[in-house]
Motif scaffolding. Structure first.
Motif: not given
Length: 134
Positions: A118-134
């Motif tokens: 999980v990363s918060y970007e653009a001053g907290g206006r954007r959240v980027r989440m990655r989920l691995r396809r197990r």
């Protein structure tokens, strides 16, 4: 594959976005466990964008991007609000009995527990989440 959605800051529109995300995940044969995780993190991120970011102003948009790759799914949710500092948000602690009764405060916790990154970007206006396809 990339899917982009743009919704007004209304919870009725969030439900439609979640249905579209789920339909795409099923079409791409995601595992049931991955679909469940994806829908929870999407729901929490979109709720936060509508409620806290855009302050439920229907004239503001929530931008949702879902990128699927062979090994990961990336969900990005961005609002048009002022942003926030994730370090200043009190963290939910499921071991604290007082926190169990609070009607709010679980969204960031759930996203950070269920997504692999999980990363918060653009001053907290954007959240980027990655989920691995197990």
């Amino acid at each position: 594959m990339r899917k982009r959605l743009k919704i007004a800051s209304r919870f009725e529109e969030m439900e439609q976005a979640l249905l579209q995300i789920e339909a795409l995940a099923r079409t791409l044969h995601f595992s049931p466990e991955l679909i469940d995780r994806l829908l929870v993190v999407a729901s929490e991120a979109i709720t936060n964008a509508i409620r806290h970011g855009n302050r439920e102003d229907p004239s503001k948009q929530v931008h949702i991007t879902l990128d699927t790759r062979d090994d990961t799914v990336e969900l990005c949710v961005e609002d048009e609000g002022p942003g926030f500092d994730p370090e200043r948000v009190p963290r939910y602690n499921p071991d604290d009995p007082e926190m169990l009764l609070r009607p709010y405060g679980r969204g960031l916790f759930l996203m950070e527990e269920l997504a692999d990154e999980v990363s918060y970007e653009a001053g907290g206006r954007r959240v980027r989440m990655r989920l691995r396809r197990r």
